[in-house]
Design an enzyme around this catalytic site. Structure first.
Site, PDB file in Angstrom:
ATOM      1  CG  ASP A 119      -1.774  11.797 -23.509  1.00  0.00           C
ATOM      2  OD1 ASP A 119      -1.876  12.219 -22.335  1.00  0.00           O
ATOM      3  OD2 ASP A 119      -1.104  10.793 -23.813  1.00  0.00           O
TER       4      ASP A 119
ATOM      5  CD  GLU B 217      -4.517  12.149 -19.719  1.00  0.00           C
ATOM      6  OE1 GLU B 217      -4.068  11.420 -18.807  1.00  0.00           O
ATOM      7  OE2 GLU B 217      -4.699  11.759 -20.888  1.00  0.00           O
TER       8      GLU B 217
ATOM      9  CG  ASP C 140       1.548   8.944 -26.025  1.00  0.00           C
ATOM     10  OD1 ASP C 140       1.908   9.443 -24.948  1.00  0.00           O
ATOM     11  OD2 ASP C 140       2.101   7.961 -26.540  1.00  0.00           O
TER      12      ASP C 140
END
Length: 170
Positions: free
Chosen positions: A7, A67, A140
């Site tokens: 992330d 992501e 995260d």
């Protein structure tokens, strides 16, 4: 298959390593890499890169799930997060790791069956799928694990589709 989920962020970059064995996932490690807001952006990006390289060297993942950027209204922040994504992708590419990118909607769909699920629903599914005692923190980190799980769910289907497209399965 060992999967590194990422992330991306320039202040906090979440990562998660999972092993997919058959239909089951086993968590190997997870955490976050943080940078100091007082540092210059090039130094922050360098820290992210070298930290990811250490993680990759230690865990030797087969694939990475990154992501995709969710564009918000703050263009300056979006550009900085985009730079952190680029660093993450570069670290994986330089390590010879297969890289797939997933939108937040794809990740939510893969974990909850609903692309508009809220953050709490996704976190609960991460906890459940990985058989964890609590939801990983910071957010995260949970998001990175969610990306890794998403890749684990979709990698088999993608391989089958590629073989079909090449005429390998009849």
């Amino acid at each position: 298959m060992r999967i590194l989920g990422i992330d991306p962020g320039y202040a906090i970059l979440g990562y998660g390593i999972v092993e997919k064995k058959g239909n089951r996932f086993e968590v190997i490690d997870y955490g976050s890499v943080t940078t100091d807001a007082k540092e210059r952006m090039p130094d922050r990006l360098k820290h992210l890169y070298y930290s990811l390289m250490e993680i990759i060297d230690e865990y030797n993942p087969d694939a990475a799930a990154v992501e995709e950027l969710f564009f918000n209204t703050n263009t300056k922040t979006a550009i900085k997060v985009g730079q952190a994504r680029g660093v993450a992708i570069l670290a994986c590419a330089n390590s010879g790791i297969e890289i797939e990118e997933y939108t937040p909607l794809q990740i939510k769909q893969a974990l909850t069956g609903y692309g508009r699920a809220d953050k709490k629903q996704v976190q609960l599914m991460v906890k459940t799928i990985l058989n964890l005692k609590e939801v990983p923190k910071p957010d995260d980190t949970a998001d990175a694990l969610a990306a890794a799980i998403c890749h684990g769910h979709s990698a088999y289907g993608r391989r089958m589709m590629n073989q079909l497209m090449k005429g390998g399965i009849r």
